[in-house]
Design a protein around this motif. Sequence first.
Motif, mmCIF file in Angstrom:
data_model
loop_
_atom_site.group_PDB
_atom_site.id
_atom_site.type_symbol
_atom_site.label_atom_id
_atom_site.label_comp_id
_atom_site.label_asym_id
_atom_site.label_seq_id
_atom_site.Cartn_x
_atom_site.Cartn_y
_atom_site.Cartn_z
ATOM 1 N N CYS A 1 -11.820 39.421 7.050
ATOM 2 C CA CYS A 1 -11.448 38.143 7.579
ATOM 3 C C CYS A 1 -12.305 36.880 7.623
ATOM 4 C CB CYS A 1 -11.103 38.111 9.125
ATOM 5 S SG CYS A 1 -12.496 38.626 10.350
ATOM 6 N N TYR A 2 -12.124 35.778 7.816
ATOM 7 C CA TYR A 2 -13.047 34.694 7.731
ATOM 8 C C TYR A 2 -14.344 34.869 8.428
ATOM 9 C CZ TYR A 2 -9.200 32.324 5.116
ATOM 10 O OH TYR A 2 -8.252 32.075 4.270
ATOM 11 N N ASP A 3 -14.122 35.492 9.814
ATOM 12 C CA ASP A 3 -15.131 35.758 10.409
ATOM 13 C C ASP A 3 -16.350 36.496 9.716
ATOM 14 O OD1 ASP A 3 -13.842 34.126 12.245
ATOM 15 O OD2 ASP A 3 -13.276 35.994 13.567
ATOM 16 N N ASP A 4 -16.013 37.187 8.778
ATOM 17 C CA ASP A 4 -17.015 37.982 7.941
ATOM 18 C C ASP A 4 -17.849 37.225 7.324
ATOM 19 O OD1 ASP A 4 -15.604 40.402 8.910
ATOM 20 O OD2 ASP A 4 -14.738 40.666 7.079
ATOM 21 N N ILE A 5 -17.401 36.044 7.037
ATOM 22 C CA ILE A 5 -18.610 34.760 6.366
ATOM 23 C C ILE A 5 -19.884 34.728 7.108
ATOM 24 C CG2 ILE A 5 -18.519 32.519 5.576
ATOM 25 C CD1 ILE A 5 -15.847 32.832 4.720
ATOM 26 N N GLU A 6 -19.795 34.752 8.337
ATOM 27 C CA GLU A 6 -21.158 34.308 9.302
ATOM 28 C C GLU A 6 -21.794 35.846 9.307
ATOM 29 O OE1 GLU A 6 -19.202 31.059 9.055
ATOM 30 O OE2 GLU A 6 -17.886 32.560 10.225
ATOM 31 N N TYR A 7 -21.266 36.827 8.861
ATOM 32 C CA TYR A 7 -22.330 38.097 9.063
ATOM 33 C C TYR A 7 -22.688 38.655 7.963
ATOM 34 C CZ TYR A 7 -20.433 37.873 13.643
ATOM 35 O OH TYR A 7 -20.099 37.536 14.933
ATOM 36 N N ALA A 8 -22.283 38.112 6.612
ATOM 37 C CA ALA A 8 -22.423 38.585 5.217
ATOM 38 C C ALA A 8 -23.690 38.257 4.830
ATOM 39 C CB ALA A 8 -21.366 38.241 4.353
ATOM 40 N N ASP A 9 -24.575 39.063 3.729
ATOM 41 C CA ASP A 9 -25.724 39.040 3.602
ATOM 42 C C ASP A 9 -25.558 38.752 1.863
ATOM 43 O OD1 ASP A 9 -27.309 39.458 5.826
ATOM 44 O OD2 ASP A 9 -26.692 41.557 5.675
ATOM 45 N N THR A 10 -24.528 39.077 1.411
ATOM 46 C CA THR A 10 -24.349 38.935 -0.209
ATOM 47 C C THR A 10 -22.864 38.697 -0.308
ATOM 48 O OG1 THR A 10 -26.018 40.631 -0.781
ATOM 49 C CG2 THR A 10 -24.489 39.807 -2.488
ATOM 50 N N PHE A 11 -22.747 37.255 -0.974
ATOM 51 C CA PHE A 11 -21.391 37.062 -1.337
ATOM 52 C C PHE A 11 -21.236 37.136 -2.959
ATOM 53 C CE2 PHE A 11 -22.331 34.796 2.459
ATOM 54 C CZ PHE A 11 -21.386 34.540 3.168
ATOM 55 N N PHE A 12 -20.276 38.181 -3.217
ATOM 56 C CA PHE A 12 -19.969 38.318 -4.691
ATOM 57 C C PHE A 12 -18.586 37.864 -5.075
ATOM 58 C CE2 PHE A 12 -19.220 41.216 -8.374
ATOM 59 C CZ PHE A 12 -20.512 41.367 -8.639
ATOM 60 N N LEU A 13 -18.695 36.755 -5.612
ATOM 61 C CA LEU A 13 -17.531 35.860 -6.338
ATOM 62 C C LEU A 13 -17.328 36.271 -7.570
ATOM 63 C CD1 LEU A 13 -18.570 32.439 -4.580
ATOM 64 C CD2 LEU A 13 -17.299 34.515 -3.589
ATOM 65 N N TRP A 14 -16.156 37.001 -7.732
ATOM 66 C CA TRP A 14 -15.639 37.483 -9.082
ATOM 67 C C TRP A 14 -14.465 36.812 -9.354
ATOM 68 C CZ3 TRP A 14 -16.681 43.176 -9.986
ATOM 69 C CH2 TRP A 14 -16.449 43.614 -11.424
ATOM 70 N N GLY A 15 -14.624 36.021 -10.585
ATOM 71 C CA GLY A 15 -13.825 35.395 -11.128
ATOM 72 C C GLY A 15 -13.017 34.122 -10.303
ATOM 73 N N SER A 16 -13.936 33.523 -9.555
ATOM 74 C CA SER A 16 -13.379 32.741 -8.318
ATOM 75 C C SER A 16 -14.159 31.492 -8.387
ATOM 76 C CB SER A 16 -13.634 33.299 -6.996
ATOM 77 O OG SER A 16 -13.298 32.374 -5.931
ATOM 78 N N HIS B 1 -32.193 34.553 3.666
ATOM 79 C CA HIS B 1 -32.148 35.847 2.761
ATOM 80 C C HIS B 1 -30.643 36.126 2.264
ATOM 81 C CE1 HIS B 1 -29.939 36.750 6.471
ATOM 82 N NE2 HIS B 1 -29.466 38.136 5.952
ATOM 83 N N VAL B 2 -29.629 35.363 2.573
ATOM 84 C CA VAL B 2 -28.483 35.408 1.899
ATOM 85 C C VAL B 2 -28.428 34.841 0.478
ATOM 86 C CG1 VAL B 2 -26.019 34.473 2.193
ATOM 87 C CG2 VAL B 2 -27.430 35.079 4.262
ATOM 88 N N ARG B 3 -27.675 35.834 -0.458
ATOM 89 C CA ARG B 3 -27.261 35.679 -1.572
ATOM 90 C C ARG B 3 -25.815 35.382 -2.259
ATOM 91 N NH1 ARG B 3 -31.711 34.018 -1.176
ATOM 92 N NH2 ARG B 3 -33.722 35.167 -1.443
ATOM 93 N N LEU B 4 -25.851 34.614 -3.168
ATOM 94 C CA LEU B 4 -24.566 34.514 -3.814
ATOM 95 C C LEU B 4 -24.769 34.814 -5.287
ATOM 96 C CD1 LEU B 4 -21.875 32.840 -3.536
ATOM 97 C CD2 LEU B 4 -22.829 30.932 -3.978
ATOM 98 N N VAL B 5 -23.493 35.547 -5.570
ATOM 99 C CA VAL B 5 -23.431 36.191 -6.834
ATOM 100 C C VAL B 5 -22.156 35.501 -7.681
ATOM 101 C CG1 VAL B 5 -23.267 38.069 -8.564
ATOM 102 C CG2 VAL B 5 -24.571 38.185 -6.409
ATOM 103 N N ASP B 6 -22.042 35.006 -8.636
ATOM 104 C CA ASP B 6 -21.094 34.471 -9.400
ATOM 105 C C ASP B 6 -20.858 35.040 -10.769
ATOM 106 O OD1 ASP B 6 -18.971 32.770 -9.841
ATOM 107 O OD2 ASP B 6 -20.061 31.499 -11.214
ATOM 108 N N LEU B 7 -19.860 35.830 -10.783
ATOM 109 C CA LEU B 7 -19.270 36.644 -11.786
ATOM 110 C C LEU B 7 -17.913 36.178 -12.581
ATOM 111 C CD1 LEU B 7 -20.091 39.242 -13.557
ATOM 112 C CD2 LEU B 7 -18.610 40.616 -12.059
ATOM 113 N N SER B 8 -18.091 35.695 -13.812
ATOM 114 C CA SER B 8 -16.824 34.653 -14.180
ATOM 115 C C SER B 8 -17.002 34.503 -15.872
ATOM 116 C CB SER B 8 -17.145 33.248 -13.753
ATOM 117 O OG SER B 8 -18.339 32.530 -13.884
#
Length: 198
Positions: free
Chosen positions: A65-80, A102-109
Amino acid sequence: MERHGPESVAFYGSGQWTVNEGYAAVKFMKVGLGSDNVEANARLCMASAVTGFMSSFGGDEPMGCYDDIEYADTFFLWGSNMAEMHPVLFSRILDRRQKHPHVRLVDLSTVTTRTSEFADIHALFAPQTDLAIANAMAHVIVKEGLINEDFLAKHVVFKRGLEQIGYGVKDSGRVWRLPGSRLGQLPTFCGQAPEDLV
């Protein structure tokens, strides 16, 4: 329209348009042009997505759910291209990262987008290689012990498929568009984070 009539035209709208934009499009097509050929990406996209969700997860919507955003440490965006397609949610991801370094963002596209500009890791891959990458990453995650065995035992059922598709990527040069393979980096990067959000 003069030659073939109003039914010869159609309108294909966005899954992101507002209620007012959708209302205007329907009125334009039905009242203005006299055509009932109005469709939105939302229905066509979800028709296939719901089938996949039901067969994979037993529910007709994405996990989490959207609330997970406030708890995630890695965001893995695949084709988005979330920065442009879902700017409000993307701003929440950037807010989370700004407040927690410490939060990281990965973009796979397959293309470089606005989302790529914000990514800690941006990996370009060749179109139609998603399954090979997913299989290879899963293999590395399992092989290197980056899995939660307790969670898997409680919540996951494994089944062998009809075809032996292997682990996906044998020739990384055919998959990655960037110099050097980042395949080994991605699963480790994601598998070591306490809380991932894909």
